[in-house]
Write a protein that holds these residues in place. Structure first.
Motif, PDB file in Angstrom:
ATOM      1  N   THR A   7       0.929  -0.888  -0.006  1.00 15.12           N
ATOM      2  CA  THR A   7      -0.332  -0.121   0.149  1.00 15.12           C
ATOM      3  C   THR A   7       0.776   1.238  -0.111  1.00 15.12           C
ATOM      4  O   THR A   7       2.182   1.474   0.911  1.00 15.12           O
ATOM      5  CB  THR A   7      -0.588  -0.163   1.020  1.00 15.12           C
ATOM      6  N   ARG A   8       0.597   2.205  -1.204  1.00 17.18           N
ATOM      7  CA  ARG A   8       1.011   3.393  -0.970  1.00 17.18           C
ATOM      8  C   ARG A   8      -0.025   4.233  -0.157  1.00 17.18           C
ATOM      9  O   ARG A   8      -0.940   4.243  -0.244  1.00 17.18           O
ATOM     10  CB  ARG A   8       1.153   4.397  -2.114  1.00 17.18           C
ATOM     11  N   HIS A   9       0.983   5.081   0.790  1.00 19.19           N
ATOM     12  CA  HIS A   9       0.263   6.021   2.184  1.00 19.19           C
ATOM     13  C   HIS A   9      -1.045   6.926   1.402  1.00 19.19           C
ATOM     14  O   HIS A   9      -1.143   6.808  -0.154  1.00 19.19           O
ATOM     15  CB  HIS A   9       0.934   6.726   2.823  1.00 19.19           C
ATOM     16  N   ALA A  10      -1.806   6.381   2.274  1.00 17.54           N
ATOM     17  CA  ALA A  10      -2.829   7.527   1.488  1.00 17.54           C
ATOM     18  C   ALA A  10      -3.134   9.042   1.035  1.00 17.54           C
ATOM     19  O   ALA A  10      -1.614   9.909   1.523  1.00 17.54           O
ATOM     20  CB  ALA A  10      -4.348   7.713   2.042  1.00 17.54           C
ATOM     21  N   THR A  62      -1.704   6.496   8.007  1.00 16.70           N
ATOM     22  CA  THR A  62      -3.053   5.289   6.978  1.00 16.70           C
ATOM     23  C   THR A  62      -3.109   3.903   7.399  1.00 16.70           C
ATOM     24  O   THR A  62      -4.163   3.559   7.106  1.00 16.70           O
ATOM     25  CB  THR A  62      -1.922   4.828   5.325  1.00 16.70           C
ATOM     26  N   PHE A  63      -1.564   3.825   8.296  1.00 18.12           N
ATOM     27  CA  PHE A  63      -2.150   1.857   9.066  1.00 18.12           C
ATOM     28  C   PHE A  63      -3.440   2.834   9.997  1.00 18.12           C
ATOM     29  O   PHE A  63      -4.848   1.663  10.257  1.00 18.12           O
ATOM     30  CB  PHE A  63      -0.528   1.560   9.687  1.00 18.12           C
ATOM     31  N   MET A 104       2.609  -3.742   3.670  1.00 17.17           N
ATOM     32  CA  MET A 104       4.064  -2.996   3.642  1.00 17.17           C
ATOM     33  C   MET A 104       3.749  -1.768   3.231  1.00 17.17           C
ATOM     34  O   MET A 104       2.520  -1.363   1.947  1.00 17.17           O
ATOM     35  CB  MET A 104       5.056  -3.474   2.775  1.00 17.17           C
ATOM     36  N   ILE A 105       3.908  -0.593   3.752  1.00 14.20           N
ATOM     37  CA  ILE A 105       3.728   0.673   3.320  1.00 14.20           C
ATOM     38  C   ILE A 105       4.285   2.356   3.819  1.00 14.20           C
ATOM     39  O   ILE A 105       5.027   2.215   4.093  1.00 14.20           O
ATOM     40  CB  ILE A 105       1.990   1.689   4.998  1.00 14.20           C
ATOM     41  N   THR A 133      -1.862   8.003  -4.732  1.00 16.09           N
ATOM     42  CA  THR A 133      -1.932   7.428  -3.024  1.00 16.09           C
ATOM     43  C   THR A 133      -3.116   6.989  -3.042  1.00 16.09           C
ATOM     44  O   THR A 133      -4.362   6.291  -3.174  1.00 16.09           O
ATOM     45  CB  THR A 133      -2.347   8.568  -2.386  1.00 16.09           C
ATOM     46  N   GLY A 134      -2.912   5.518  -1.930  1.00 13.47           N
ATOM     47  CA  GLY A 134      -3.525   4.199  -1.487  1.00 13.47           C
ATOM     48  C   GLY A 134      -3.665   3.301  -2.269  1.00 13.47           C
ATOM     49  O   GLY A 134      -4.106   2.370  -1.411  1.00 13.47           O
ATOM     50  N   ALA A 135      -3.282   3.451  -3.621  1.00 11.69           N
ATOM     51  CA  ALA A 135      -3.245   2.377  -4.358  1.00 11.69           C
ATOM     52  C   ALA A 135      -2.536   0.970  -3.110  1.00 11.69           C
ATOM     53  O   ALA A 135      -1.527   1.530  -2.607  1.00 11.69           O
ATOM     54  CB  ALA A 135      -2.114   2.592  -5.256  1.00 11.69           C
ATOM     55  N   THR A 136      -3.321  -0.281  -3.049  1.00 12.61           N
ATOM     56  CA  THR A 136      -2.470  -1.009  -2.913  1.00 12.61           C
ATOM     57  C   THR A 136      -3.120  -2.949  -3.248  1.00 12.61           C
ATOM     58  O   THR A 136      -3.856  -2.601  -4.802  1.00 12.61           O
ATOM     59  CB  THR A 136      -4.175  -1.358  -2.034  1.00 12.61           C
ATOM     60  N   LEU A 137      -1.948  -3.037  -3.738  1.00  7.44           N
ATOM     61  CA  LEU A 137      -1.424  -4.546  -4.432  1.00  7.44           C
ATOM     62  C   LEU A 137      -2.083  -5.721  -3.756  1.00  7.44           C
ATOM     63  O   LEU A 137      -0.687  -5.928  -2.691  1.00  7.44           O
ATOM     64  CB  LEU A 137      -0.180  -4.556  -5.368  1.00  7.44           C
ATOM     65  N   VAL A 138      -2.476  -6.415  -3.836  1.00  7.20           N
ATOM     66  CA  VAL A 138      -2.354  -7.797  -2.987  1.00  7.20           C
ATOM     67  C   VAL A 138      -1.787  -8.950  -4.160  1.00  7.20           C
ATOM     68  O   VAL A 138      -2.706  -9.272  -4.999  1.00  7.20           O
ATOM     69  CB  VAL A 138      -3.386  -8.701  -2.308  1.00  7.20           C
ATOM     70  N   VAL A 139      -0.641  -9.594  -3.578  1.00 12.17           N
ATOM     71  CA  VAL A 139       0.223 -10.576  -4.195  1.00 12.17           C
ATOM     72  C   VAL A 139       0.020 -11.986  -2.801  1.00 12.17           C
ATOM     73  O   VAL A 139       0.102 -12.335  -2.243  1.00 12.17           O
ATOM     74  CB  VAL A 139       1.363 -10.359  -4.906  1.00 12.17           C
ATOM     75  N   GLU A 140       0.183 -13.144  -4.126  1.00 12.99           N
ATOM     76  CA  GLU A 140       1.074 -14.224  -3.346  1.00 12.99           C
ATOM     77  C   GLU A 140       2.352 -14.649  -3.810  1.00 12.99           C
ATOM     78  O   GLU A 140       2.391 -14.419  -4.702  1.00 12.99           O
ATOM     79  CB  GLU A 140      -0.150 -15.504  -2.876  1.00 12.99           C
TER      80      GLU A 140
END
Length: 167
Positions: A7-10, A62-63, A104-105, A133-140
């Protein structure tokens, strides 16, 4: 199997032009986006057990906005090295992670390049490359230990930007 929520901070405030960059808080839009992001993560079962966070105020804020929506209480680790870190530093920090699901932010431009280098296949979103800002990637990752993580290994599960979550 390991999961990363990147996550990038908001959106942060620029109200005080004399304020040090490290000390900038979130603005109202950023606070709302962080709360929306927390709801989105919880609704999809993307719940971190460990959070590796830059020590800048806007990443901590953000957290703080995300956390109330998450079940349980992830372990928050403030990492000064993540403040404006490049991809290699971010990778070094990630390799020290302990939990199976880690958030991770961080900050641009490093987080955008880190995300791009992590994935085996780029998400189709036009926002992925610029990582707003706020972009969030979820990966495995198909690994047993974070020490094994490398670039180009991540399988994308999801990618979102806050404006997609606004009601």
């Amino acid at each position: 199997m390991k999961r990363l929520i990147l996550t990038r901070h908001a959106k942060s405030s620029w109200d005080d032009p004399l304020m040090a960059d490290h000390d900038r808080p979130l603005n109202a839009r950023g606070k709302a986006a962080a709360a929306d992001l927390g709801q989105w993560l919880a609704s999809r079962g993307y719940v971190p057990e460990e959070v590796l966070c830059s020590d800048a105020l806007r990443t901590r804020n953000t957290f703080s906005g995300v956390a109330p929506a998450l079940p349980g209480a992830p372990v928050l680790e403030l990492k000064p090295s993540l403040y404006h870190a490049g991809p290699d530093v971010m990778m070094a920090v990630l390799r020290q992670a302990k939990a199976d699901c880690v958030m991770m932010i961080g900050h641009n431009p490093g987080i955008a390049e880190f995300a791009h280098r992590l994935v085996s296949k780029t998400p189709i979103s036009p926002d992925f490359r610029r990582y707003p800002t706020g972009a969030t990637l979820v990966v495995e990752f198909g690994i047993e230990d974070w020490a094994e993580v490398g670039f180009g290994q991540a399988v994308t599960l999801d990618f979102v930007v806050p404006r997609e979550l606004a009601a």
